[in-house]
Design a protein around this motif. Sequence first.
Motif, PDB file in Angstrom:
ATOM      1  N   THR A  78       0.826  -1.209   0.000  1.00 19.61           N
ATOM      2  CA  THR A  78       0.000   0.000   0.000  1.00 19.61           C
ATOM      3  C   THR A  78       0.856   1.254   0.000  1.00 19.61           C
ATOM      4  O   THR A  78       0.543   2.248  -0.673  1.00 19.61           O
ATOM      5  CB  THR A  78      -0.933  -0.008   1.225  1.00 19.61           C
ATOM      6  OG1 THR A  78      -1.773  -1.167   1.163  1.00 19.61           O
ATOM      7  CG2 THR A  78      -1.798   1.238   1.261  1.00 19.61           C
ATOM      8  N   GLU A  79       1.959   1.215   0.739  1.00 18.19           N
ATOM      9  CA  GLU A  79       2.856   2.366   0.800  1.00 18.19           C
ATOM     10  C   GLU A  79       3.324   2.777  -0.590  1.00 18.19           C
ATOM     11  O   GLU A  79       3.283   3.964  -0.950  1.00 18.19           O
ATOM     12  CB  GLU A  79       4.072   2.040   1.676  1.00 18.19           C
ATOM     13  CG  GLU A  79       5.089   3.170   1.736  1.00 18.19           C
ATOM     14  CD  GLU A  79       6.404   2.763   2.379  1.00 18.19           C
ATOM     15  OE1 GLU A  79       7.276   3.626   2.524  1.00 18.19           O
ATOM     16  OE2 GLU A  79       6.561   1.566   2.730  1.00 18.19           O
ATOM     17  N   LEU A 112       2.058   1.764  -3.553  1.00 16.81           N
ATOM     18  CA  LEU A 112       0.951   2.046  -4.457  1.00 16.81           C
ATOM     19  C   LEU A 112       0.504   3.500  -4.325  1.00 16.81           C
ATOM     20  O   LEU A 112       0.094   4.129  -5.307  1.00 16.81           O
ATOM     21  CB  LEU A 112      -0.211   1.100  -4.184  1.00 16.81           C
ATOM     22  CG  LEU A 112       0.032  -0.365  -4.586  1.00 16.81           C
ATOM     23  CD1 LEU A 112      -1.127  -1.238  -4.151  1.00 16.81           C
ATOM     24  CD2 LEU A 112       0.254  -0.484  -6.096  1.00 16.81           C
ATOM     25  N   ARG A 113       0.595   4.054  -3.143  1.00 17.25           N
ATOM     26  CA  ARG A 113       0.268   5.469  -2.959  1.00 17.25           C
ATOM     27  C   ARG A 113       1.292   6.361  -3.664  1.00 17.25           C
ATOM     28  O   ARG A 113       0.956   7.428  -4.193  1.00 17.25           O
ATOM     29  CB  ARG A 113       0.198   5.797  -1.472  1.00 17.25           C
ATOM     30  CG  ARG A 113      -1.060   5.231  -0.797  1.00 17.25           C
ATOM     31  CD  ARG A 113      -1.068   5.456   0.693  1.00 17.25           C
ATOM     32  NE  ARG A 113      -2.295   4.930   1.298  1.00 17.25           N
ATOM     33  CZ  ARG A 113      -2.415   4.567   2.570  1.00 17.25           C
ATOM     34  NH1 ARG A 113      -1.362   4.658   3.382  1.00 17.25           N
ATOM     35  NH2 ARG A 113      -3.569   4.117   3.032  1.00 17.25           N
ATOM     36  N   LYS A 114       2.531   5.942  -3.682  1.00 14.07           N
ATOM     37  CA  LYS A 114       3.556   6.683  -4.422  1.00 14.07           C
ATOM     38  C   LYS A 114       3.267   6.623  -5.930  1.00 14.07           C
ATOM     39  O   LYS A 114       3.381   7.630  -6.633  1.00 14.07           O
ATOM     40  CB  LYS A 114       4.937   6.092  -4.131  1.00 14.07           C
ATOM     41  CG  LYS A 114       5.389   6.187  -2.672  1.00 14.07           C
ATOM     42  CD  LYS A 114       6.685   5.412  -2.448  1.00 14.07           C
ATOM     43  CE  LYS A 114       7.093   5.358  -0.979  1.00 14.07           C
ATOM     44  NZ  LYS A 114       7.604   6.650  -0.503  1.00 14.07           N
ATOM     45  N   ALA A 142       0.370   6.176  -7.257  1.00 12.87           N
ATOM     46  CA  ALA A 142      -0.827   6.985  -7.495  1.00 12.87           C
ATOM     47  C   ALA A 142      -0.468   8.464  -7.660  1.00 12.87           C
ATOM     48  O   ALA A 142      -1.088   9.179  -8.460  1.00 12.87           O
ATOM     49  CB  ALA A 142      -1.819   6.800  -6.351  1.00 12.87           C
ATOM     50  N   GLU A 193      -7.684  -2.886  -4.683  1.00 10.91           N
ATOM     51  CA  GLU A 193      -7.008  -1.819  -3.957  1.00 10.91           C
ATOM     52  C   GLU A 193      -6.329  -0.845  -4.920  1.00 10.91           C
ATOM     53  O   GLU A 193      -6.414   0.381  -4.747  1.00 10.91           O
ATOM     54  CB  GLU A 193      -5.964  -2.410  -3.000  1.00 10.91           C
ATOM     55  CG  GLU A 193      -5.182  -1.357  -2.237  1.00 10.91           C
ATOM     56  CD  GLU A 193      -4.016  -1.925  -1.444  1.00 10.91           C
ATOM     57  OE1 GLU A 193      -3.322  -1.145  -0.766  1.00 10.91           O
ATOM     58  OE2 GLU A 193      -3.790  -3.158  -1.502  1.00 10.91           O
ATOM     59  N   ILE A 194      -5.661  -1.398  -5.923  1.00  7.99           N
ATOM     60  CA  ILE A 194      -4.955  -0.553  -6.890  1.00  7.99           C
ATOM     61  C   ILE A 194      -5.926   0.382  -7.593  1.00  7.99           C
ATOM     62  O   ILE A 194      -5.679   1.596  -7.705  1.00  7.99           O
ATOM     63  CB  ILE A 194      -4.194  -1.420  -7.917  1.00  7.99           C
ATOM     64  CG1 ILE A 194      -3.023  -2.144  -7.237  1.00  7.99           C
ATOM     65  CG2 ILE A 194      -3.686  -0.566  -9.073  1.00  7.99           C
ATOM     66  CD1 ILE A 194      -2.335  -3.164  -8.120  1.00  7.99           C
ATOM     67  N   TYR A 195      -7.046  -0.159  -8.053  1.00  9.57           N
ATOM     68  CA  TYR A 195      -7.990   0.685  -8.784  1.00  9.57           C
ATOM     69  C   TYR A 195      -8.707   1.668  -7.868  1.00  9.57           C
ATOM     70  O   TYR A 195      -9.194   2.708  -8.333  1.00  9.57           O
ATOM     71  CB  TYR A 195      -8.977  -0.175  -9.575  1.00  9.57           C
ATOM     72  CG  TYR A 195      -8.379  -0.619 -10.889  1.00  9.57           C
ATOM     73  CD1 TYR A 195      -8.448   0.190 -12.017  1.00  9.57           C
ATOM     74  CD2 TYR A 195      -7.682  -1.817 -10.989  1.00  9.57           C
ATOM     75  CE1 TYR A 195      -7.862  -0.185 -13.214  1.00  9.57           C
ATOM     76  CE2 TYR A 195      -7.102  -2.213 -12.176  1.00  9.57           C
ATOM     77  CZ  TYR A 195      -7.189  -1.388 -13.289  1.00  9.57           C
ATOM     78  OH  TYR A 195      -6.602  -1.763 -14.472  1.00  9.57           O
ATOM     79  N   GLY A 196      -8.750   1.374  -6.585  1.00  8.45           N
ATOM     80  CA  GLY A 196      -9.265   2.358  -5.647  1.00  8.45           C
ATOM     81  C   GLY A 196      -8.365   3.574  -5.540  1.00  8.45           C
ATOM     82  O   GLY A 196      -8.827   4.697  -5.319  1.00  8.45           O
ATOM     83  N   LEU A 197      -7.066   3.357  -5.725  1.00 13.05           N
ATOM     84  CA  LEU A 197      -6.087   4.441  -5.671  1.00 13.05           C
ATOM     85  C   LEU A 197      -5.827   5.069  -7.035  1.00 13.05           C
ATOM     86  O   LEU A 197      -5.572   6.274  -7.141  1.00 13.05           O
ATOM     87  CB  LEU A 197      -4.759   3.906  -5.108  1.00 13.05           C
ATOM     88  CG  LEU A 197      -4.759   3.460  -3.644  1.00 13.05           C
ATOM     89  CD1 LEU A 197      -3.485   2.665  -3.333  1.00 13.05           C
ATOM     90  CD2 LEU A 197      -4.863   4.670  -2.722  1.00 13.05           C
ATOM     91  N   ILE A 198      -5.875   4.228  -8.077  1.00 13.44           N
ATOM     92  CA  ILE A 198      -5.538   4.679  -9.437  1.00 13.44           C
ATOM     93  C   ILE A 198      -6.645   4.185 -10.371  1.00 13.44           C
ATOM     94  O   ILE A 198      -6.543   3.097 -10.962  1.00 13.44           O
ATOM     95  CB  ILE A 198      -4.169   4.114  -9.897  1.00 13.44           C
ATOM     96  CG1 ILE A 198      -3.110   4.320  -8.811  1.00 13.44           C
ATOM     97  CG2 ILE A 198      -3.733   4.754 -11.213  1.00 13.44           C
ATOM     98  CD1 ILE A 198      -1.828   3.545  -9.046  1.00 13.44           C
TER      99      ILE A 198
END
Length: 698
Positions: free
Chosen positions: A217-218, A220-222, A224, A272-277
Motif C-alpha cells: 500500500t505504501e 501504491l500510494r507513491k 498513485a 485496492e490498486i484501482y481504488g487508488l488509481i
Amino acid sequence: MKNLLFLFVLLSTLCRADDGYRLWLKYDLIKDAARRAEYAGAAQFIAAADKSPVVQTAAQELQAGLQGLLGKPVAMAPGAGGKTGGILLTVDANTNTANAEGYQITRRQNNIVVSAKTPAGVLYGTFALLRHLQTGQSLANLALSSSPKVKIRMLNHWDNVNGSIERGYAGSSLWKWYELPERLDPRYRDYARANASLGINGTVLNNVNASPRFMTTEYLRKVAALAGVFRPYGIKVYLSVYFPAPKTIGRLPGADPLDPQTQQWWNAKVKEIYGLIPDFGGFLVKANSEGEPGPQDYGRSHADGANMLGKALEPYEGVVLWRAFVYKADPKGDRFKAAYEEFKPFDGKFHPKVIVQVKNGPIDFQVREPFSPLFGAMPQTPLAMEFQLTQEYLGFATHLVFEAPLFKETLDSDTYAKGKGSTVAKVIDGSVHGYPLTAMAGVANTGSDRNWTGHTMGQANWYAYGRLAWDHTLPSEQIAGEWVRMTLTQEPNAVKRITNLLMRSRETYVDYTNPLGLHHIMGYGIHYGPEPWLDRAPRPDWRHTYYHRADSIGVGFDRTASGSNALALYAPEVQKQWNKPETCPLPYLLWFHHVPWTQKLSTGRTLWDELCTRYYSGAEAVAGMQKEWDAVRPAVDPEIFDDVAGRLAVQRKEALWWRDACVLYFQQFSKQPIPAPLPKPERTLAEVKELVDIYQMR
C-alpha cells in the motif's frame, strides 16, 4: 495562476544555455520573419471550450509553444464565438478518424481547427500542429490527419526502488521513491510532456526484475501520485509484478496461480490498486526467466499465471503484458528457439486480457537480429512488440547509434503468416490476425542526467520509438530529419549532414562490432566492449563461443536442418530467403550458417576477407562521423556540440578496440592474413584481452 506558473517555468528554460533538457520541445523564436508572420496571423488566439484536464493541458502546451516560436503572447479566448484568425481545440465525436485517439487539423473560416473524438486525440493533434510549426512548414492548405496504429504505446522502465536503473546509462532513476508521494519533482511533468508529444500513452514504472515492494500500500500510494501527474497528458501507469508477491507480501504459503487463496489475494490487490488509481493500465510480468520466479515453480504454465492476473483484471480496463523472454540453460539446445517452444503451444489459451510481449528478435536485443519467429505464429494471441531504446548492446551512452532503422528492419519484415505482405508491423497492429488488443513497448533510455539520455543523440531513439509506435509506416529518414530540426538546428546544410550521420550510424556500429550476422560477442555481464573468446559462464547460453562457433573450418551458427533447425520455425517463404549460405542476405549470414573462412561471398571476397573489411571500414567510418560532426559546429549549440564531439572521440577509440579484438581473435581460427592494404593491429590479442579485463573490473 496555475497556467501562468506553468508558462513561467517553461519559458524560463529558454533563457538558459542549451543543455539538452528541452529535448525536441524547443520552442525557440522562429528566425524566418516571413514564416513567423504567417504563423502569427493564423494564431492570434487559442480557444478550447472543452474543460477536461487533457484538453486544458493541450491549450497550455499550445500557448507556451506559440509564445516561444512567435516571441509574443498569444491569448486564451474560451468564448471565441465568431472570432477568426485563431486556433480552436475541439472534441467532436463526428471527427473522421480511424480511432478515438486520432486527430484532424484543418483550416475552417480562417481558423485552424484541431479536432478529435476524445480529449487525448486533441492533445496529440496539438503536439502535431506544434511539430508542423517547429519544422517550418507552411500553413497553406493545412490538412493533417493521423490515428495511432496500436492502442497501447508504452515505455518500460527498468528502474529499481534504490534509484538504480538496470541497463541504464544516463544517471539514476527519474522516480524519487523516498520523496513520493509528498513531493512531486517538476521533472515528472516534463517527462509526461515529452511522451505525450509523441503519442506515448503508457509507462511501466519499475524493473521487470520486480521488487515485491511495489505491491505494498505504501508504494501504491507513491505510484498513485505519479499517475496524478501523468493523467492530464493522457498517460496511464503500469507496474511490473513480482510473481510470488502473495507469499512475500501477503504471507500466504505460496503463489500457485491455481490456488484459490492466491487468486483471492490478487483480486483484492487489484481492487485496492484501482481504488487508488482508477485508470491504472495493468501489469507487466517477467516470470520463469533468468532466475525470476513464476508459475512453473508450482508446476503451472505461463498461460496459468497470465490468466490468473487477467481474471483479476476482468472488472477493470487494465491488461496483462506477459513477457515471452524465457530460455532454459540447455547446452545442446538453441536459445533462438526457446520463446517459440514455450509459447507457441499455448496460442489461443490465454485470457482475453492478456498480451504476450515479444522482443523484436529471438535472442536479446542484439545489434541485428532476424525477427522473432513468434510473430505470425500465434494468430489467436495478441502479441506486443518490445524494442530496447537503452543501448545495452549498442555501446551504452558513448556510441552514437540511431535505432529507427533497426526498428524499421523488424517492423517491415514479412512473416508471410497470411501470404505476402503480412509484415511484423501488421501482425502487432492487429491487421493480420485481428487482435483486439495491440501494444508496442520500448525499454526506456531515460535517466537523471540533465539531457535525459546521457548521449544527446540518444534522444533521437526515444523520439523515433514514439513516432513509430504511433505510425510504423513513417520512414526513418523523415523521423531523423524532424528530430534534428526540432532539437539541434534548422540550418539546411547542417540538417542534411546530421540526418545522414544518424542514418548511417547503426550500420557503422554493426560493421565494427558484429558484421555479417555475428552476435552475442560483447563483454560478459555488463555487455560493453568485445569479448568473443568468452567460453566460461554459469550457463552455456551466456558463453559467446556458444553463438559464433568459430573453428578451423569457419564461423557461424548452423540453424538450418543440418544444425539446430531453428529456421523451420518460420514460414516456408522466409526459410527460402535464409536457408542457403549462397543466397542468404549477408546481414543474416552467420545467424543461420556456419560458413567456411575461404568461401567466396557475393561481394567477391572470401568470408575472412569480408569480415576483416567490415571491421576496418566500420572503424574508419567513425572517423568520418567525427568529420561530419565537426562540419556542423557553427549551426549547433556549443554545449551540445562539445558533448557529442567528446563521445564520438570515445566511440572512435572503442571502434578500434572492437576491430582489433575481433580480427585478432578470429584470425586464430582462420589462419589467414589480414588482407592488403589493411594495416595489422598495433597491439596483440593478449593486450586487448587485458583491456577487456580492466573494463570488466576482473
